[in-house]
Design a protein around this motif. Structure first.
Motif, mmCIF file in Angstrom:
data_model
loop_
_atom_site.group_PDB
_atom_site.id
_atom_site.type_symbol
_atom_site.label_atom_id
_atom_site.label_comp_id
_atom_site.label_asym_id
_atom_site.label_seq_id
_atom_site.Cartn_x
_atom_site.Cartn_y
_atom_site.Cartn_z
ATOM 1 N N UNK A 127 0.809 -1.199 0.000
ATOM 2 C CA UNK A 127 0.000 0.000 0.000
ATOM 3 C C UNK A 127 0.848 1.257 0.000
ATOM 4 N N UNK A 128 0.206 2.426 -0.146
ATOM 5 C CA UNK A 128 0.936 3.691 -0.218
ATOM 6 C C UNK A 128 1.862 3.941 0.968
ATOM 7 N N UNK A 129 1.409 3.655 2.167
ATOM 8 C CA UNK A 129 2.262 3.941 3.336
ATOM 9 C C UNK A 129 3.492 3.043 3.352
ATOM 10 N N UNK A 130 3.313 1.765 2.990
ATOM 11 C CA UNK A 130 4.460 0.861 2.942
ATOM 12 C C UNK A 130 5.474 1.309 1.888
ATOM 13 N N UNK A 131 4.963 1.743 0.740
ATOM 14 C CA UNK A 131 5.846 2.206 -0.329
ATOM 15 C C UNK A 131 6.544 3.496 0.088
ATOM 16 N N UNK A 132 5.825 4.388 0.751
ATOM 17 C CA UNK A 132 6.428 5.613 1.276
ATOM 18 C C UNK A 132 7.564 5.281 2.232
ATOM 19 N N UNK A 133 7.343 4.280 3.098
ATOM 20 C CA UNK A 133 8.371 3.867 4.052
ATOM 21 C C UNK A 133 9.617 3.323 3.355
ATOM 22 N N UNK A 134 9.458 2.817 2.131
ATOM 23 C CA UNK A 134 10.586 2.254 1.391
ATOM 24 C C UNK A 134 11.415 3.324 0.683
ATOM 25 N N UNK A 135 10.965 4.581 0.782
ATOM 26 C CA UNK A 135 11.765 5.671 0.234
ATOM 27 C C UNK A 135 11.203 6.330 -1.002
#
Length: 259
Positions: free
Chosen positions: A72-80
């Motif tokens: 999801x968007x938050x997980x992808x955001x956390x990946x940089x």
């Protein structure tokens, strides 16, 4: 040069409508890549799949070699991955600095311990980011009174708060005056050069694209029809036909002389 973002066969259908069909490309470290095309070409759909807001019908997306399928968007955001939007989404009731501080608080996973002293957390770092985008002198102004161009610069500072390796910018200069457009994209180009951040951006203003992009991709009806340097895209007959009605793409520098 290392690959930061890569897609293979990326596709999205809504019933019988193919919004994106078999799009494959790679974005390298420190590259400023423009994605252009007429309205309805599939640019926003591509962005939403890259950021996890939409699940691809087919195809794969890798970020620094990691498969993003199912994230999801938050997980992808956390990946940089950072993102700015065509319509800004800052907190109007907060100050400029507080908006950046909130992004930093989230980045450092302090969201459950922010009251009652959130206004003191990461202020120095927020001021550093605001200085980077030329907004430090407006740190204590409320966003509700800012000019639109300043909101765009603030949104860029917010996107940089978690030190992304990839920045997705959807119509970054939409609604801005010509001089503001030039300034914002020059700032983005400087960040790419100085920090090695990779940027994928959509844009309708060809002056902006030709003046700053290292490479340009062209979508039409969901398909990738061209991918090359500015000069290659400017002189591509198919691009001229589908995107500019058979006209000739002009050189941004020549247009800029008349601004």
């Amino acid at each position: 040069m290392s690959i930061v973002l890569e897609t293979q066969g990326l596709s999205k259908s809504f019933g019988a409508i193919k919004a994106v069909s078999d799009v494959s490309f790679a974005l390298h470290k420190g590259e400023l890549l423009a994605m252009i095309g007429p309205n309805g070409a599939g640019k926003s759909t591509c962005f939403n799949m890259l950021m996890g807001q939409l699940k691809p019908t087919a195809g794969t997306v890798w970020l620094n070699g990691q498969d993003l399928a199912g994230l999801g968007p938050r997980q992808i955001w956390r990946m940089g991955v950072g993102r700015t939007f065509q319509i800004t989404g800052t907190y109007a009731s907060m100050t400029v600095a507080e908006n950046v501080q909130m992004a930093l608080i989230s980045h450092h996973r302090r969201v459950f311990s922010i009251l009652p002293y959130a206004h003191r957390l990461y202020r120095d770092r927020a001021l550093d980011l605001l200085n980077l985008v030329g907004m430090a002198d407006q740190a204590d102004r409320h966003c509700a009174v800012l000019a639109y161009g300043d909101l765009k610069r603030l949104e860029l500072a917010i996107a940089l708060a978690h030190e992304p390796s990839l920045l997705l910018m959807d119509e970054p200069t939409a609604g801005m005056a010509p001089r503001e457009r030039i300034a914002l994209m020059q700032l983005t180009a400087d960040i790419v050069r100085d920090r090695g951040v990779s940027v994928l951006f959509t844009e309708h203003d060809m002056d902006v694209v030709f003046a700053h992009a290292h490479r340009v991709m062209v979508l039409n009806r969901g398909q990738l029809i061209a991918d090359g340097t500015v000069d290659q895209i400017r002189n591509d007959p198919r691009v001229q036909e589908v995107y500019l009605g058979g006209g000739t793409l002009f050189h941004a520098a020549e247009e800029g002389q008349h601004a």
